[in-house]
Design an enzyme around this catalytic site. Structure first.
Site, PDB file in Angstrom:
ATOM      1  N   ASP A  75       0.877  -1.099  -0.055  1.00 57.34           N
ATOM      2  CA  ASP A  75      -0.081  -0.113  -0.090  1.00 57.34           C
ATOM      3  C   ASP A  75       0.835   1.353  -0.067  1.00 57.34           C
ATOM      4  OD1 ASP A  75      -2.438   1.902   0.646  1.00 57.34           O
ATOM      5  OD2 ASP A  75      -1.519   1.866   2.750  1.00 57.34           O
TER       6      ASP A  75
ATOM      7  N   ASP B 284      -0.155   5.270   0.676  1.00 56.38           N
ATOM      8  CA  ASP B 284      -0.449   6.063   1.709  1.00 56.38           C
ATOM      9  C   ASP B 284      -0.686   5.715   3.244  1.00 56.38           C
ATOM     10  OD1 ASP B 284      -0.739   9.005   0.253  1.00 56.38           O
ATOM     11  OD2 ASP B 284      -2.015   7.444  -0.871  1.00 56.38           O
TER      12      ASP B 284
ATOM     13  N   THR C 220      -2.562   0.103  -4.507  1.00 58.36           N
ATOM     14  CA  THR C 220      -3.024   1.171  -3.734  1.00 58.36           C
ATOM     15  C   THR C 220      -4.439   1.763  -4.139  1.00 58.36           C
ATOM     16  OG1 THR C 220      -2.431   3.826  -3.840  1.00 58.36           O
ATOM     17  CG2 THR C 220      -1.971   2.462  -5.971  1.00 58.36           C
TER      18      THR C 220
ATOM     19  N   LYS D  85      -8.282  -4.668  -3.194  1.00 59.90           N
ATOM     20  CA  LYS D  85      -6.843  -4.858  -3.533  1.00 59.90           C
ATOM     21  C   LYS D  85      -6.538  -6.241  -3.378  1.00 59.90           C
ATOM     22  CE  LYS D  85      -5.340  -0.335  -1.289  1.00 59.90           C
ATOM     23  NZ  LYS D  85      -4.343   0.291  -0.438  1.00 59.90           N
TER      24      LYS D  85
ATOM     25  N   ASP E  27      -2.275  -0.245   6.068  1.00 59.41           N
ATOM     26  CA  ASP E  27      -2.623   0.533   7.175  1.00 59.41           C
ATOM     27  C   ASP E  27      -4.181   0.831   7.393  1.00 59.41           C
ATOM     28  OD1 ASP E  27      -2.626   2.388   5.214  1.00 59.41           O
ATOM     29  OD2 ASP E  27      -2.560   3.756   6.974  1.00 59.41           O
TER      30      ASP E  27
ATOM     31  N   ASN F 130      -9.124  -0.783   3.275  1.00 57.89           N
ATOM     32  CA  ASN F 130      -8.932  -1.119   2.232  1.00 57.89           C
ATOM     33  C   ASN F 130      -7.777  -2.260   1.811  1.00 57.89           C
ATOM     34  OD1 ASN F 130      -7.114   0.790   2.156  1.00 57.89           O
ATOM     35  ND2 ASN F 130      -7.579   1.942   0.103  1.00 57.89           N
TER      36      ASN F 130
END
Length: 273
Positions: free
Chosen positions: A10, A12, A44, A201, A224, A227
């Site tokens: 991931d 962000d 992402t 994802k 984190d 998603n």
């Protein structure tokens, strides 16, 4: 644990620090992993135009899994190779609700990122991107009508909505009509991301891994947020960042240190390298 063949990241809150950079320690550790023949892939919620600068920085050759798994973008060929866009009948029901609640909306199209004027969220994004070189700057498409945007720029892969108050997002979720066949992830208290049902994802990563002839138990995934749970539930080793909430961490096999403390590098040294 099976030998790791793929590292799924991931961006962000995970790969990127709080100031939206990648630490030197993480860059070096990912390079060491690639030198050992391990694939590194970005998975992402971002549009591919927003993810490409980091993909370029890391010198990756893998595709990009974008918009919460709505599609796969081939970085080398500069085209989308697989995906599951939203249907017309879905956004035709969503947009009147978005507009009635006065929410900011961002639309992920193949050729750019659509939005209405005076979108506060877009203004913040553009300010953050102001230092990018022209070749890495995303294409933004502005129009007063979301419906017109979708009629002229297809397909629509993802809708992001935001508001100054979480209560407005709560109201939107409560007002969603039945039978829309969508997946929505609350990736921030005042934000929601919407894709077609079945897009995630985890599902898109599983599709790509299968195409490579790699087993899912040979994949380590870092994340984190909500998603990222779909990745944790399918891969051999799911690692939550230390900055993730306890709610997210409970879905992971392990918890590493935070994104600001090079949590990816720490975990890779421990379990992979």
């Amino acid at each position: 644990m099976a030998d790791i063949a793929v590292i799924a990241l991931d961006m962000d809150g995970t790969l990127l620090t709080s100031d939206h950079t990648v630490t030197r320690e993480t860059v070096d550790t990912l390079r060491q992993a690639r030198d050992k023949g391990i694939e590194v892939i970005l998975v992402t919620g971002r549009h591919h135009m927003m993810a490409c600068p980091v993909h370029h920085q890391l010198a990756l050759e893998t595709p990009l899994i974008c918009s919460n798994g709505a599609y796969i973008f081939d970085f080398q060929a500069k085209r989308i190779t697989a995906g599951n866009p939203l249907h017309d009948w879905q956004w035709q029901q969503l947009f009147p609700l978005i507009e009635s609640l006065q929410l900011d909306a961002i639309c992920h199209f193949s050729d750019g990122i659509g939005h209405q004027p005076d979108n506060v969220h877009i203004a913040k994004i553009k300010n953050h991107l102001s230092t990018l070189p022209p070749e890495h700057y995303p294409h933004f498409i502005e129009h007063s009508s979301l419906a017109t945007l979708c009629n002229t720029h297809v397909p629509l892969w993802k809708i992001e909505i935001a508001h100054a108050t979480p209560a407005a997002i709560d109201a939107f979720i409560d007002a969603l009509p039945d039978g829309l066949a969508i997946t929505h992830d609350r990736t921030a208290p005042n934000g929601l991301e919407i894709v077609n049902i079945g897009s995630s994802k985890g599902n898109r990563l599983a599709e790509w891994v299968a195409g490579k002839g790699i087993a899912l138990d040979q994949v380590i995934a870092f994340g984190d947020n909500h998603n990222d749970i779909s990745m944790f539930q399918q891969v051999g080793l799911g690692v939550a960042m230390g900055n993730a909430t306890p709610e997210i961490q409970q879905y992971a096999d392990f918890v590493t240190c935070s994104n600001d403390d090079s949590g990816i590098a720490s975990a890779l040294r421990r379990w992979v390298l």
